[in-house]
Enzyme design. Structure first.
Site, PDB file in Angstrom:
ATOM      1  N   SER A   1      32.951  51.639   6.142  1.00  0.00           N
ATOM      2  CA  SER A   1      33.787  50.602   6.764  1.00  0.00           C
ATOM      3  C   SER A   1      33.262  49.255   6.318  1.00  0.00           C
ATOM      4  CB  SER A   1      33.695  50.712   8.296  1.00  0.00           C
ATOM      5  OG  SER A   1      34.411  49.658   8.919  1.00  0.00           O
TER       6      SER A   1
ATOM      7  N   TYR B   1      28.595  51.613  16.098  1.00  0.00           N
ATOM      8  CA  TYR B   1      29.496  51.979  14.999  1.00  0.00           C
ATOM      9  C   TYR B   1      29.049  51.293  13.702  1.00  0.00           C
ATOM     10  CZ  TYR B   1      33.797  52.277  12.234  1.00  0.00           C
ATOM     11  OH  TYR B   1      34.708  52.511  11.229  1.00  0.00           O
TER      12      TYR B   1
HETATM   13  P1  NAP Z   1      41.254  58.791  13.412  1.00  0.00           P
HETATM   14  O1  NAP Z   1      42.687  58.559  13.133  1.00  0.00           O
HETATM   15  O2  NAP Z   1      40.760  58.707  14.818  1.00  0.00           O
HETATM   16  O3  NAP Z   1      40.822  60.193  12.789  1.00  0.00           O
HETATM   17  C1  NAP Z   1      39.510  60.642  12.914  1.00  0.00           C
HETATM   18  C2  NAP Z   1      39.408  62.045  12.346  1.00  0.00           C
HETATM   19  O4  NAP Z   1      38.049  62.485  12.464  1.00  0.00           O
HETATM   20  C3  NAP Z   1      40.257  63.066  13.100  1.00  0.00           C
HETATM   21  O5  NAP Z   1      40.707  64.032  12.208  1.00  0.00           O
HETATM   22  C4  NAP Z   1      39.256  63.667  14.083  1.00  0.00           C
HETATM   23  O6  NAP Z   1      39.666  64.951  14.522  1.00  0.00           O
HETATM   24  C5  NAP Z   1      38.028  63.710  13.186  1.00  0.00           C
HETATM   25  N1  NAP Z   1      36.776  63.845  13.907  1.00  0.00           N
HETATM   26  C6  NAP Z   1      36.279  63.050  14.897  1.00  0.00           C
HETATM   27  N2  NAP Z   1      35.097  63.537  15.322  1.00  0.00           N
HETATM   28  C7  NAP Z   1      34.846  64.653  14.579  1.00  0.00           C
HETATM   29  C8  NAP Z   1      33.789  65.594  14.550  1.00  0.00           C
HETATM   30  N3  NAP Z   1      32.740  65.516  15.390  1.00  0.00           N
HETATM   31  N4  NAP Z   1      33.850  66.602  13.662  1.00  0.00           N
HETATM   32  C9  NAP Z   1      34.909  66.723  12.823  1.00  0.00           C
HETATM   33  N5  NAP Z   1      35.942  65.865  12.805  1.00  0.00           N
HETATM   34  C10 NAP Z   1      35.908  64.845  13.684  1.00  0.00           C
HETATM   35  O7  NAP Z   1      40.338  57.750  12.596  1.00  0.00           O
HETATM   36  P2  NAP Z   1      40.644  56.916  11.258  1.00  0.00           P
HETATM   37  O8  NAP Z   1      41.031  55.543  11.654  1.00  0.00           O
HETATM   38  O9  NAP Z   1      41.502  57.666  10.342  1.00  0.00           O
HETATM   39  O10 NAP Z   1      39.156  56.808  10.666  1.00  0.00           O
HETATM   40  C11 NAP Z   1      38.693  57.746   9.700  1.00  0.00           C
HETATM   41  C12 NAP Z   1      37.426  57.181   9.080  1.00  0.00           C
HETATM   42  O11 NAP Z   1      37.706  55.918   8.515  1.00  0.00           O
HETATM   43  C13 NAP Z   1      36.291  56.966  10.083  1.00  0.00           C
HETATM   44  O12 NAP Z   1      35.070  57.328   9.479  1.00  0.00           O
HETATM   45  C14 NAP Z   1      36.347  55.476  10.347  1.00  0.00           C
HETATM   46  O13 NAP Z   1      35.083  54.972  10.697  1.00  0.00           O
HETATM   47  C15 NAP Z   1      36.797  54.959   9.000  1.00  0.00           C
HETATM   48  N6  NAP Z   1      37.459  53.652   9.051  1.00  0.00           N
HETATM   49  C16 NAP Z   1      38.710  53.503   9.590  1.00  0.00           C
HETATM   50  C17 NAP Z   1      39.321  52.255   9.561  1.00  0.00           C
HETATM   51  C18 NAP Z   1      40.731  52.024  10.081  1.00  0.00           C
HETATM   52  O14 NAP Z   1      41.211  50.893  10.037  1.00  0.00           O
HETATM   53  N7  NAP Z   1      41.447  53.050  10.524  1.00  0.00           N
HETATM   54  C19 NAP Z   1      38.634  51.151   9.043  1.00  0.00           C
HETATM   55  C20 NAP Z   1      37.357  51.332   8.532  1.00  0.00           C
HETATM   56  C21 NAP Z   1      36.785  52.592   8.524  1.00  0.00           C
HETATM   57  P3  NAP Z   1      39.171  65.583  15.942  1.00  0.00           P
HETATM   58  O15 NAP Z   1      39.099  64.460  16.920  1.00  0.00           O
HETATM   59  O16 NAP Z   1      40.188  66.639  16.270  1.00  0.00           O
HETATM   60  O17 NAP Z   1      37.824  66.189  15.649  1.00  0.00           O
END
Ligand code: NAP
Length: 257
Positions: free
Chosen positions: A143, A157
């Site tokens: 991130s 985080y």
């Molecule tokens: P999201 O929509 O909440 O999706 C998170 C995913 O991770 C889901 O598939 C969730 O499934 C899974 N997950 C969570 N805990 C887990 C565990 N213990 N074991 C296995 N799977 C797990 O989040 P997102 O926004 O797409 O973010 C994905 C990644 O991108 C993260 O690492 C986040 O830090 C990074 N990121 C996102 C953004 C943004 O703007 N969206 C920006 C910077 C970085 P379950 O809950 O069913 O396990």
């Protein structure tokens, strides 16, 4: 465009929604065979079915990245289904907010266990398969928050996301002689299903902080991951790529022009 991806065996943690689902869709569209993980099996099966119906080859394997045994089981499932593993996307992440003066040890443990230790456990679990691949690739979703910027309430985080970068640099050295590369993508604000819950005002304020004046898409992240996974990117390792529409560049609001 990414011709060397076709036929590759890919594992995407947190591939059931959001950025991970976009990564799975991107790899599937280029002809890869993809296994996605996440804890919610109903959602995982639904996502895999949807991506397969759209023309991809995507399967769901239940997994929790904070549990080393579960990581090993997911890698075994991908190897069994596809005869090996070429690309690991360490994308699973959680982002609960907690101000420092309220954060409990359990909350800190949760964030570090999933985001940081989960990344390391997955790479350990996949190591042998990636070595056997001959063109192993690890792509970590970090991130901008932590490695480059800060956000009130997201100290744990940010620490977990910066920690991922510390990990990839030393891992790159350990993996280099096996031809395995490990790189990280640093997304800015990316439009995912979860964002709708934050409301219109929050979305508008985020857009105002981005020089391009719009959020990124999951495809923007997938395109970068696809590049890191190609044969053409074989000499790039231990590196980071910010994908944020220019968000980290301006030094003040005036600087945005
Ligand atoms: P999201 O929509 O909440 O999706 C998170 C995913 O991770 C889901 O598939 C969730 O499934 C899974 N997950 C969570 N805990 C887990 C565990 N213990 N074991 C296995 N799977 C797990 O989040 P997102 O926004 O797409 O973010 C994905 C990644 O991108 C993260 O690492 C986040 O830090 C990074 N990121 C996102 C953004 C943004 O703007 N969206 C920006 C910077 C970085 P379950 O809950 O069913 O396990």
């Amino acid at each position: 465009m990414f011709t060397s991806i076709s036929g590759r065996s890919v594992l995407v943690t947190g591939g059931t929604k959001g950025i991970g689902k976009g990564l799975a869709a991107g790899f599937a569209a280029e002809g890869a065979r993809v296994v996605i993980t996440g804890r919610d099996a109903e959602l995982g099966e639904r996502t895999a079915a949807g991506l397969t119906a759209a023309g991809g080859a995507v399967w769901y394997a239940a997994g929790d990245v904070s549990d080393p045994a579960s990581c090993a089981a997911v890698v075994a499932a991908a190897r069994e289904r596809h005869g090996g593993l070429d690309v690991l996307c360490c994308n699973a992440g959680i982002f609960p907010a907690a101000p420092l003066d309220e954060m409990t040890p359990a909350q800190l443990d949760d964030v570090l266990s999933v985001n940081l230790k989960g990344t390391i456990f997955m790479v350990q679990a996949a190591l042998q398969a990636l070595q056997e691949s001959g063109h192993g690739r690890v792509i970590v979703t970090s991130s901008i928050t932590g490695p480059v910027t800060g956000f009130t309430g997201w100290t744990a985080y940010g620490a977990s996301k910066a920690g991922q970068l510390g990990f990839i640099r030393s891992a790159a050295l350990e993996l280099a002689r096996s031809g395995i590369t490990i790189n990280a993508i640093l997304p800015g604000n990316i439009a995912t299903e979860g964002l709708d819950e934050l409301g219109e005002d929050y979305l508008r304020s985020m857009e105002a902080a981005i020089p391009m004046r719009h959020l990124g898409s999951v495809a923007d992240i997938a395109n970068a991951a696809l590049f890191f996974a190609t044969d053409e990117a074989a000499y790039i390792t231990g590196q980071t790529l910010v994908i944020d529409g220019g968000q980290i560049i301006p030094e003040s609001l005036e600087a945005m022009g």
